[in-house]
Design an enzyme around this catalytic site. Structure first.
Site, PDB file in Angstrom:
ATOM      1  N   GLY A   1      17.962  51.864  39.598  1.00  0.00           N
ATOM      2  CA  GLY A   1      18.309  50.498  39.970  1.00  0.00           C
ATOM      3  C   GLY A   1      19.746  50.099  39.746  1.00  0.00           C
ATOM      4  O   GLY A   1      20.151  49.003  40.145  1.00  0.00           O
TER       5      GLY A   1
ATOM      6  N   ILE B   1      13.582  53.747  41.920  1.00  0.00           N
ATOM      7  CA  ILE B   1      12.483  54.609  42.359  1.00  0.00           C
ATOM      8  C   ILE B   1      11.533  54.914  41.207  1.00  0.00           C
ATOM      9  O   ILE B   1      10.309  54.952  41.378  1.00  0.00           O
ATOM     10  CB  ILE B   1      13.039  55.925  42.929  1.00  0.00           C
TER      11      ILE B   1
ATOM     12  N   PHE C   1      17.958  51.214  47.524  1.00  0.00           N
ATOM     13  CA  PHE C   1      17.259  51.746  46.353  1.00  0.00           C
ATOM     14  C   PHE C   1      18.041  52.921  45.782  1.00  0.00           C
ATOM     15  O   PHE C   1      18.881  53.532  46.450  1.00  0.00           O
ATOM     16  CB  PHE C   1      15.837  52.188  46.722  1.00  0.00           C
ATOM     17  N   CYS C   2      17.774  53.220  44.516  1.00  0.00           N
ATOM     18  CA  CYS C   2      18.370  54.368  43.834  1.00  0.00           C
ATOM     19  C   CYS C   2      17.423  54.786  42.714  1.00  0.00           C
ATOM     20  O   CYS C   2      16.313  54.265  42.609  1.00  0.00           O
ATOM     21  CB  CYS C   2      19.759  54.034  43.294  1.00  0.00           C
ATOM     22  N   THR C   3      17.838  55.697  41.871  1.00  0.00           N
ATOM     23  CA  THR C   3      16.934  56.264  40.869  1.00  0.00           C
ATOM     24  C   THR C   3      16.396  55.218  39.899  1.00  0.00           C
ATOM     25  O   THR C   3      15.189  55.065  39.728  1.00  0.00           O
ATOM     26  CB  THR C   3      17.644  57.375  40.078  1.00  0.00           C
TER      27      THR C   3
END
Length: 267
Positions: free
Chosen positions: A151, A176, A147-149
């Site tokens: 996508g 996220i 996951f990341c901020t």
């Protein structure tokens, strides 16, 4: 209108802040020029609110890569992991066979992270391939979720891992921010806030602004508790950087602080 747009051969990314009418015009313009709402090339548009202007200016930056990795095999247009909708994310990461990896930088993970996630402690995203090589094995680690901020980083990370022998690679669709927008706090596996690259610094569930700031000297995110530390001085230092602050650097920071105080107090 203010914010940043990144343009690269692989796509477009960025954050724009504007009044609603101005935002509608900008999206219409971007759709006309770049197809951000056209079916074949549509972007994931996310909307949230800020209580004050979150950027100082508007800029457009052309880049070779939206997110720099310098690994040609990491090409989401050729291969990409399995997108997981926010509503299905909890079920995936509750699987004991799934290794959950945060693909963001270390200063971002200090603000918040998914419960049980591995933090690779990266300064920059280009460290990700080396971390994978040292810590993961495609023969043993059968399921990896990332996951990341928003996508984009985990999308690129999934492409890299697929190119290096990992088969079951998943990533959170919309990142996220999409998760925090859609999943009620009482059902959430997220702990803390999500770091964002503007003056809000962090947002929580429902994308509500958190109470974070950034140290002007070292750019580390600061919580309300951090701002109570004896080493914190607004615009000058915090407990992360005070010990390494040189006299020359401190003078420059104090000069800048006096300039901004004078500039904005005269308005």
């Amino acid at each position: 209108m203010c914010g940043t747009l990144l343009l690269a051969p692989e796509g477009i990314n960025g954050t724009i802040a504007a009044h609603p009418a101005e935002m509608d015009k900008m999206i219409e313009f971007l759709d006309e020029k770049l197809g951000v709402r056209t079916a074949e090339t549509a972007c994931e548009l996310k909307f949230s609110h800020a209580t004050k202007q979150p950027f100082n200016r508007f800029k457009v930056r052309p880049k070779k890569e939206l997110i720099t990795l310098r690994k040609p095999e990491a090409n989401p247009h050729e291969r990409v992991g399995t997108y997981v909708e926010p509503k299905d994310w909890n079920d995936l990461i509750n699987d004991p066979d799934v290794i959950l990896v945060d693909t963001r930088n270390d200063y971002e993970t200090k603000v918040g992270i998914f419960d049980g996630a591995i933090d690779p402690d990266m300064k920059i995203f280009t460290e990700f391939p080396e971390w994978v090589e040292k810590n993961l094995n495609p023969d043993k680690d059968k399921k990896v979720a990332m996951f990341c901020t928003g996508g984009i980083r985990c999308e690129k990370a999934s492409s890299y891992m697929l190119a290096h022998g990992f088969e079951n690679v998943y990533h959170l669709k919309g990142g996220i921010l999409q998760y925090l927008e859609e999943i009620p706090q009482e059902e959430s596996k997220w702990k803390g806030d999500c770091f964002v690259f503007d003056q809000r610094v962090g947002v929580g569930h429902g994308l509500k602004e958190g109470d974070w700031s950034v140290c002007h000297a070292c750019r580390e995110p600061l919580s309300p508790e951090d701002r109570q530390h004896e080493d914190f001085e607004d615009g000058i230092s915090c407990h992360h950087c005070k010990s390494g602050l040189t006299a020359e650097r401190e003078k420059a920071l104090r000069d800048r602080q006096r300039f901004y105080k004078g500039k904005y107090s005269s308005r």
